[in-house]
Design an enzyme around this catalytic site. Structure first.
Site, PDB file in Angstrom:
ATOM      1  N   ARG A   1       0.839  -1.209   0.000  1.00  0.00           N
ATOM      2  CA  ARG A   1       0.000   0.000   0.000  1.00  0.00           C
ATOM      3  C   ARG A   1       0.865   1.247   0.000  1.00  0.00           C
ATOM      4  O   ARG A   1       2.033   1.203   0.393  1.00  0.00           O
ATOM      5  CB  ARG A   1      -0.942   0.012   1.192  1.00  0.00           C
ATOM      6  CG  ARG A   1      -0.277   0.150   2.573  1.00  0.00           C
ATOM      7  CD  ARG A   1      -0.016   1.578   2.968  1.00  0.00           C
ATOM      8  NE  ARG A   1       0.227   1.750   4.400  1.00  0.00           N
ATOM      9  CZ  ARG A   1       1.072   2.632   4.915  1.00  0.00           C
ATOM     10  NH1 ARG A   1       1.797   3.390   4.120  1.00  0.00           N
ATOM     11  NH2 ARG A   1       1.217   2.750   6.209  1.00  0.00           N
TER      12      ARG A   1
ATOM     13  N   GLU B   1      -6.779   8.077   7.293  1.00  0.00           N
ATOM     14  CA  GLU B   1      -5.686   8.865   7.894  1.00  0.00           C
ATOM     15  C   GLU B   1      -5.098   9.852   6.878  1.00  0.00           C
ATOM     16  O   GLU B   1      -4.844  11.018   7.189  1.00  0.00           O
ATOM     17  CB  GLU B   1      -4.606   7.904   8.391  1.00  0.00           C
ATOM     18  CG  GLU B   1      -3.368   8.592   8.882  1.00  0.00           C
ATOM     19  CD  GLU B   1      -2.365   7.621   9.501  1.00  0.00           C
ATOM     20  OE1 GLU B   1      -2.778   6.597  10.068  1.00  0.00           O
ATOM     21  OE2 GLU B   1      -1.157   7.896   9.404  1.00  0.00           O
TER      22      GLU B   1
ATOM     23  N   ARG C   1      -5.329   6.020   0.476  1.00  0.00           N
ATOM     24  CA  ARG C   1      -4.479   4.851   0.679  1.00  0.00           C
ATOM     25  C   ARG C   1      -4.782   3.940  -0.494  1.00  0.00           C
ATOM     26  O   ARG C   1      -5.940   3.555  -0.710  1.00  0.00           O
ATOM     27  CB  ARG C   1      -4.823   4.134   1.988  1.00  0.00           C
ATOM     28  CG  ARG C   1      -4.328   4.855   3.245  1.00  0.00           C
ATOM     29  CD  ARG C   1      -2.824   4.750   3.363  1.00  0.00           C
ATOM     30  NE  ARG C   1      -2.287   5.560   4.435  1.00  0.00           N
ATOM     31  CZ  ARG C   1      -2.060   5.112   5.683  1.00  0.00           C
ATOM     32  NH1 ARG C   1      -2.351   3.872   5.994  1.00  0.00           N
ATOM     33  NH2 ARG C   1      -1.534   5.911   6.585  1.00  0.00           N
TER      34      ARG C   1
ATOM     35  N   CYS D   1       1.310  11.352   8.685  1.00  0.00           N
ATOM     36  CA  CYS D   1       2.201  10.796   9.710  1.00  0.00           C
ATOM     37  C   CYS D   1       3.621  10.719   9.145  1.00  0.00           C
ATOM     38  O   CYS D   1       3.810  10.246   8.018  1.00  0.00           O
ATOM     39  CB  CYS D   1       1.704   9.400  10.089  1.00  0.00           C
ATOM     40  SG  CYS D   1       2.699   8.584  11.351  1.00  0.00           S
TER      41      CYS D   1
ATOM     42  N   THR E   1       5.889   8.701   9.615  1.00  0.00           N
ATOM     43  CA  THR E   1       6.355   7.334   9.330  1.00  0.00           C
ATOM     44  C   THR E   1       6.088   6.944   7.882  1.00  0.00           C
ATOM     45  O   THR E   1       6.641   5.979   7.386  1.00  0.00           O
ATOM     46  CB  THR E   1       5.647   6.286  10.222  1.00  0.00           C
ATOM     47  OG1 THR E   1       4.237   6.332   9.942  1.00  0.00           O
ATOM     48  CG2 THR E   1       5.889   6.552  11.686  1.00  0.00           C
TER      49      THR E   1
ATOM     50  N   ARG F   1       4.133   0.687   2.253  1.00  0.00           N
ATOM     51  CA  ARG F   1       4.260  -0.362   3.262  1.00  0.00           C
ATOM     52  C   ARG F   1       3.920  -1.667   2.567  1.00  0.00           C
ATOM     53  O   ARG F   1       2.795  -1.863   2.094  1.00  0.00           O
ATOM     54  CB  ARG F   1       3.315  -0.102   4.436  1.00  0.00           C
ATOM     55  CG  ARG F   1       3.378  -1.150   5.503  1.00  0.00           C
ATOM     56  CD  ARG F   1       2.627  -0.722   6.777  1.00  0.00           C
ATOM     57  NE  ARG F   1       2.847  -1.726   7.794  1.00  0.00           N
ATOM     58  CZ  ARG F   1       2.094  -2.818   7.948  1.00  0.00           C
ATOM     59  NH1 ARG F   1       1.047  -3.040   7.188  1.00  0.00           N
ATOM     60  NH2 ARG F   1       2.380  -3.699   8.881  1.00  0.00           N
TER      61      ARG F   1
ATOM     62  N   ARG G   1       4.363  -6.415  13.516  1.00  0.00           N
ATOM     63  CA  ARG G   1       3.097  -6.026  14.159  1.00  0.00           C
ATOM     64  C   ARG G   1       2.301  -7.277  14.501  1.00  0.00           C
ATOM     65  O   ARG G   1       2.567  -8.349  13.955  1.00  0.00           O
ATOM     66  CB  ARG G   1       2.255  -5.152  13.216  1.00  0.00           C
ATOM     67  CG  ARG G   1       2.913  -3.823  12.872  1.00  0.00           C
ATOM     68  CD  ARG G   1       2.037  -2.990  11.953  1.00  0.00           C
ATOM     69  NE  ARG G   1       2.592  -1.659  11.739  1.00  0.00           N
ATOM     70  CZ  ARG G   1       2.028  -0.722  10.989  1.00  0.00           C
ATOM     71  NH1 ARG G   1       0.887  -0.967  10.374  1.00  0.00           N
ATOM     72  NH2 ARG G   1       2.572   0.463  10.843  1.00  0.00           N
TER      73      ARG G   1
ATOM     74  N   GLU H   1      -1.342  -2.854  13.432  1.00  0.00           N
ATOM     75  CA  GLU H   1      -0.748  -1.926  14.371  1.00  0.00           C
ATOM     76  C   GLU H   1      -1.421  -1.966  15.755  1.00  0.00           C
ATOM     77  O   GLU H   1      -2.646  -2.040  15.835  1.00  0.00           O
ATOM     78  CB  GLU H   1      -0.932  -0.529  13.776  1.00  0.00           C
ATOM     79  CG  GLU H   1       0.003   0.475  14.304  1.00  0.00           C
ATOM     80  CD  GLU H   1      -0.078   1.759  13.501  1.00  0.00           C
ATOM     81  OE1 GLU H   1      -1.093   1.992  12.816  1.00  0.00           O
ATOM     82  OE2 GLU H   1       0.891   2.523  13.576  1.00  0.00           O
TER      83      GLU H   1
HETATM   84  N1  ARG Z   1       0.657   7.781  16.191  1.00  0.00           N
HETATM   85  C1  ARG Z   1       0.693   6.353  16.320  1.00  0.00           C
HETATM   86  C2  ARG Z   1       1.873   5.953  17.167  1.00  0.00           C
HETATM   87  O1  ARG Z   1       2.731   6.776  17.360  1.00  0.00           O
HETATM   88  C3  ARG Z   1       0.768   5.669  14.957  1.00  0.00           C
HETATM   89  C4  ARG Z   1       2.075   5.820  14.237  1.00  0.00           C
HETATM   90  C5  ARG Z   1       2.244   5.112  12.901  1.00  0.00           C
HETATM   91  N2  ARG Z   1       1.037   4.597  12.338  1.00  0.00           N
HETATM   92  C6  ARG Z   1       0.222   5.250  11.526  1.00  0.00           C
HETATM   93  N3  ARG Z   1      -0.901   4.656  11.200  1.00  0.00           N
HETATM   94  N4  ARG Z   1       0.506   6.406  11.043  1.00  0.00           N
HETATM   95  O2  ARG Z   1       1.939   4.844  17.623  1.00  0.00           O
END
Ligand code: ARG
Length: 398
Positions: free
Chosen positions: A168, A267, A271, A313, A315, A322, A351, A356
């Site tokens: 994804r 989010e 996606r 985010c 990440t 991912r 995970r 997650e």
């Molecule tokens: N904010 C969450 C954490 O710090 C998620 C971090 C990564 N995951 C995400 N779906 N962006 O654990």
């Protein structure tokens, strides 16, 4: 695409109740800076905001948080950033409140808007460098390169270990703010735009869009049974102010074979997901690339010259990819040191079974590439491929 260009779209101002929407072009919206008297977007926060930030930080320091935010938000960094605001009017609190309210976060920070990555770079940069394994603030993310999709193989040709494979990416659409600042009408507008784009997808990607709002129980149950429906009420997103107007403007698209999915306004704005049973990473990746390319013919994605594709985010920056497998590895599961050692060496993230923030059940893990920034799309896929092949080798005991 340069950074200053993409923030040049209408900015929505909300009052505290979320009502009273007013659209102002961003250049006019920037408040004058108290220091330089220019519209640099660094105007001072109000005393009330500052108070909330100080109180939040104090209690965060008392928590036993192991998050990256806790590691890098030192008093010096905090004091330097606490007065700043972005061109969109977001403060440090808008970025860190999820981490403050959820000390069990792994990361703990989101970019309240695209400008946050620059204005609050003193906190974003070290977190990005740590998460993406060494991507320094002087590094530049490489140009997009999906590589030769036909060269990617099957991670588990005998089908002994891998239950399913998924690739994804996250994408933000140019012209729309990130979740905490997007208005209800912009959510609807973006959703209709995407409905039109998705309804035009060709061949294998052809499918149906299911809006969340007004969804019947039956459709909802079908999507849940297929594990397609995204989590509602994710507390990390909620405290980041990212679930406003839920479920308006949100929805899920999937093709007839249920191997290609698009999430709208979860989010990230988008996606784009390709998935199938078994370990054929090559086929999964090929369909993913086809889907991304088809969508990109009609939609412009936000891309930053240094950070690659921009996401909510940190990440997910860079390739925003991912690539993961659901894999059954009971032997390795009973030797977590070994599992973690291999994961570290190949930059894999482990995970739990349902993704997650969940636990593993019956030795089944969701394992993926960890870093997405500083390497090309093709390199991300290769890194994950080699890591999973190595895990299987150890599980098999050879
Ligand atoms: N904010 C969450 C954490 O710090 C998620 C971090 C990564 N995951 C995400 N779906 N962006 O654990």
């Amino acid at each position: 695409m340069y950074f200053r260009e993409f923030i040049n779209f209408p900015l929505v101002f909300r009052n505290r109740t979320g009502r009273g929407l007013l659209q102002i072009p961003v250049n006019m919206a920037k408040a004058k800076c108290h220091r330089c008297e220019e519209k640099c977007g660094k105007s001072k926060v109000t005393p009330e905001e500052l108070h909330r930030l100080e109180v939040g930080y104090k209690s965060f320091l008392r928590s036993d948080s192991k998050s990256l935010l806790r590691k890098y938000l030192t008093k010096d960094v905090f004091d330097k950033l606490k007065y700043k605001k972005t061109a969109f009017g977001s403060s440090l609190l808008d970025c860190v409140q999820s981490g403050f309210q959820n000390p069990d976060s792994n990361v703990g920070i989101y970019a309240a808007d695209a400008d946050s990555y620059v204005v609050f770079s003193d906190i974003f940069n070290p977190i990005i460098q740590d998460y993406h394994v060494g991507f320094k603030q002087t590094d530049n993310h490489p140009a997009l390169d999906f590589g030769c999709v036909d060269k990617v193989g099957n991670v588990d040709p005998k089908g002994d270990y891998v239950i399913s494979t998924r690739v994804r990416c996250g994408r933000s659409v140019e012209g729309y703010p990130f979740a905490p600042s997007i208005s209800q009408s912009q959510l609807w507008e973006l959703e209709s735009k995407m409905m039109a784009v998705l309804s035009d997808l060709p061949g294998e990607l052809k499918g149906t869009y299911y809006p969340l709002s007004g969804m019947t129980r039956e459709v909802q149950q079908n999507l849940i049974d297929d594990h397609f429906l995204f989590k509602e009420g994710d507390r990390f997103l909620q405290s980041a102010n990212a679930c406003r107007f839920w479920p308006e403007g949100r929805g899920i698209y999937h093709n007839a074979n249920k191997t290609f999915l698009v999430w709208v306004n979860e989010e990230d704005h988008l996606r784009i997901i390709s998935l199938q049973k078994g370990g054929d990473l090559g086929a999964t990746y090929k369909r993913f690339v086809m889907g991304v390319n088809e969508i990109e013919k009609k939609v412009r994605f936000m891309r930053h010259e240094r950070l690659g594709y921009l996401t909510f985010c940190p990440t997910n920056l860079g390739t925003a990819i991912r690539a993961s497998v659901h894999i059954k590895i009971p032997k390795l599961a009973s030797n977590m040191n070994k599992l973690n050692e291999i994961a570290e060496k190949y930059h894999l993230q482990i995970r739990g079974t349902s993704g997650e923030h969940t636990e593993a059940q019956g030795g089944v893990y969701d394992i993926s590439n960890k870093r997405r920034l500083g390497l090309t799309e093709y390199e991300v896929i290769q890194e994950m491929y080699h890591g999973i092949v190595e895990l299987i080798k150890h599980e098999r005991g050879s």
